[in-house]
Design an enzyme around this catalytic site. Structure first.
Site, short mmCIF file in Angstrom:
data_model
loop_
_atom_site.label_atom_id
_atom_site.label_comp_id
_atom_site.label_asym_id
_atom_site.label_seq_id
_atom_site.Cartn_x
_atom_site.Cartn_y
_atom_site.Cartn_z
N ALA A 19 7.66 35.73 51.30
CA ALA A 19 9.07 36.01 51.60
C ALA A 19 10.00 34.98 50.98
CB ALA A 19 9.27 36.07 53.11
N TYR A 59 16.70 31.44 50.53
CA TYR A 59 16.19 31.75 49.18
C TYR A 59 17.18 32.57 48.36
CZ TYR A 59 11.71 30.01 50.82
OH TYR A 59 10.71 29.20 51.31
N LYS A 202 4.42 28.91 30.22
CA LYS A 202 5.85 28.75 29.90
C LYS A 202 6.52 27.79 30.88
CE LYS A 202 7.28 31.46 33.44
NZ LYS A 202 8.33 31.23 34.45
N ASP A 255 9.58 35.40 28.48
CA ASP A 255 9.58 34.54 29.67
C ASP A 255 9.86 33.09 29.29
OD1 ASP A 255 9.43 34.15 32.37
OD2 ASP A 255 7.31 34.62 32.57
N THR A 259 13.05 30.93 30.91
CA THR A 259 12.70 29.79 31.75
C THR A 259 13.17 28.47 31.14
OG1 THR A 259 10.74 31.05 32.37
CG2 THR A 259 10.82 28.79 33.12
N SER A 265 15.96 28.21 36.71
CA SER A 265 14.54 27.82 36.63
C SER A 265 14.30 26.50 37.34
CB SER A 265 14.12 27.69 35.16
OG SER A 265 12.88 27.04 35.07
N ASN A 267 11.55 24.85 37.19
CA ASN A 267 10.84 24.01 36.24
C ASN A 267 11.82 23.30 35.29
OD1 ASN A 267 7.81 24.70 36.73
ND2 ASN A 267 8.87 26.67 36.74
N ILE A 290 8.52 25.44 45.49
CA ILE A 290 7.42 25.01 44.63
C ILE A 290 7.85 25.00 43.16
CG2 ILE A 290 5.10 25.58 43.81
CD1 ILE A 290 5.06 24.63 46.64
N GLU A 292 6.00 25.30 40.03
CA GLU A 292 4.65 25.65 39.60
C GLU A 292 4.19 24.91 38.34
OE1 GLU A 292 2.41 27.19 41.13
OE2 GLU A 292 3.19 28.85 42.33
#
Length: 345
Positions: A19, A59, A202, A255, A259, A265, A267, A290, A292
């Site tokens: 979620a 979120y 990526k 992608d 990103t 993003s 990241n 998170i 990633e």
């Protein structure tokens, strides 16, 4: 010319596991497409708030969710009688959630995942993890859903195109029909390895692109990093058996572009703050979600060294994340590497 007539799909029952922002955005798409959708998570208070207010403020603030979207805390109830289960949980949660799912299912659903990463320790792709934990006799095929997409943009109905990848192309087409609408378009692909590898790697390059920005470098440096990063992703993917053409598509260069160039993003934002001199611990403590690419950098570096695949950008980002090398020093070290032909693979 290749052309396929779009067919309307009858209502399907889908459980979305996760979620967060991406899980919520994908669930919204499915409800808008007329499906019976249940979204599951591990925060009961959050799910109760979603049912009461039809929002997920932590979120996707300011996004009104369809009243038909049901948030359910009990996994067994969430997956009861479903046609498909969509995993949108962090990489590290894929295996434990899959174990829970096996105990909860009462149907034999199609398994879809929209997560991006490689599992730490095993270095396995996420479809491999799912195949290990959910026996073939309890499920149908596993499909990967990936491509250039930000939850924030999908949630407001901005135009987005991504890929549905599966060894069985008919199942990939089922997922294509499940999700496609006037703003969300799905293309199919049979190269599961390539789609998952592009999706995972990526994020590593996006950390580097953010660091380039944080250090004050311009567009030339960003273009160089993205281009050589794509070569690195392709080299890694081909070594693992992927089709090189996949990396020219949505889950590869598509992608990578989105990103590496957007403040949406996580990241990129992580890298940007590294370039500005903040510590990784400080960044992750304040991110709230998170990142990633951090764990993926570790998994890919370890696997590349094991397989003797040249990954200079990934190794450099690993040094910044895990060995305390300053971002500017890391860039200078990359620029001092031995000269070589662009076409060396």
């Amino acid at each position: 010319m290749y052309q396929k007539v779009r067919k309307e799909m009858e209502q399907k029952k889908v459980a979305v596991l996760g979620a967060g922002s991406w899980g919520t955005a994908l669930a919204k798409v499915l409800v808008e497409n007329g499906h019976d959708v249940r979204i599951w998570g591990n925060n009961e208070q959050q799910l109760e708030e979603m049912n009461r207010t039809h929002q997920n403020p932590n979120y996707l603030p300011d996004i009104h969710l369809p009243e038909g979207l049901k948030a359910i805390f009990d996994l067994k109830e969430a997956v009861k009688d479903v046609d498909a289960v969509l995993f949108v949980v962090p990489t590290k949660a894929i295996r434990p959630v899959a174990k829970q799912l096996v105990e909860a299912m009462n149907t034999k659903p199609i398994i879809i995942h929209a997560s991006k990463g490689l599992e730490l320790g095993t270095h396995k792709r996420l479809s491999e993890v799912l195949a290990e934990e959910i026996p073939a006799n309890l499920r149908q095929e596993i499909v990967v859903l990936s491509g250039p997409s930000h939850a924030e943009e999908v949630a407001v109905g901005d135009i987005t195109t991504i890929t549905s990848a599966c060894d069985n192309i008919e199942t990939a087409e089922f997922v294509q029909r499940l999700f496609t609408n006037h703003y969300f378009r799905i293309y199919t692909n049979a190269d599961v390895k390539g789609v998952e590898i592009g999706a995972a790697l990526k994020n590593i390059i996006a950390i580097g692109a953010g660091a380039i920005h944080g250090l004050g470098y311009g567009d030339d440096a960003k273009a160089a990093l993205m281009t050589r990063g794509l070569a690195e992703i392709t080299r890694f993917g081909v070594a693992l058996g992927a089709d090189p053409l996949t990396f020219m598509g949505l889950s590869g260069v598509g992608d990578l572009i989105v990103t590496c160039t957007s403040v949406h993003s996580r990241n990129w934002r992580c890298g940007n703050q590294l370039g500005q001199g903040k510590s990784l611990d400080e960044i992750l403590d304040h991110m709230g979600m998170i990142v990633e690419g951090v764990s993926t950098t570790k998994a890919v570096t370890e696997l590349a060294q094991q397989l003797k695949i040249s990954m200079p950008i990934t190794e450099t980002i690993y040094d910044v994340l895990y060995n305390g090398v300053e971002a500017r020093t890391a860039v200078e070290n990359l620029m001092k590497r031995d000269m070589r032909s662009e076409n060396e693979f």
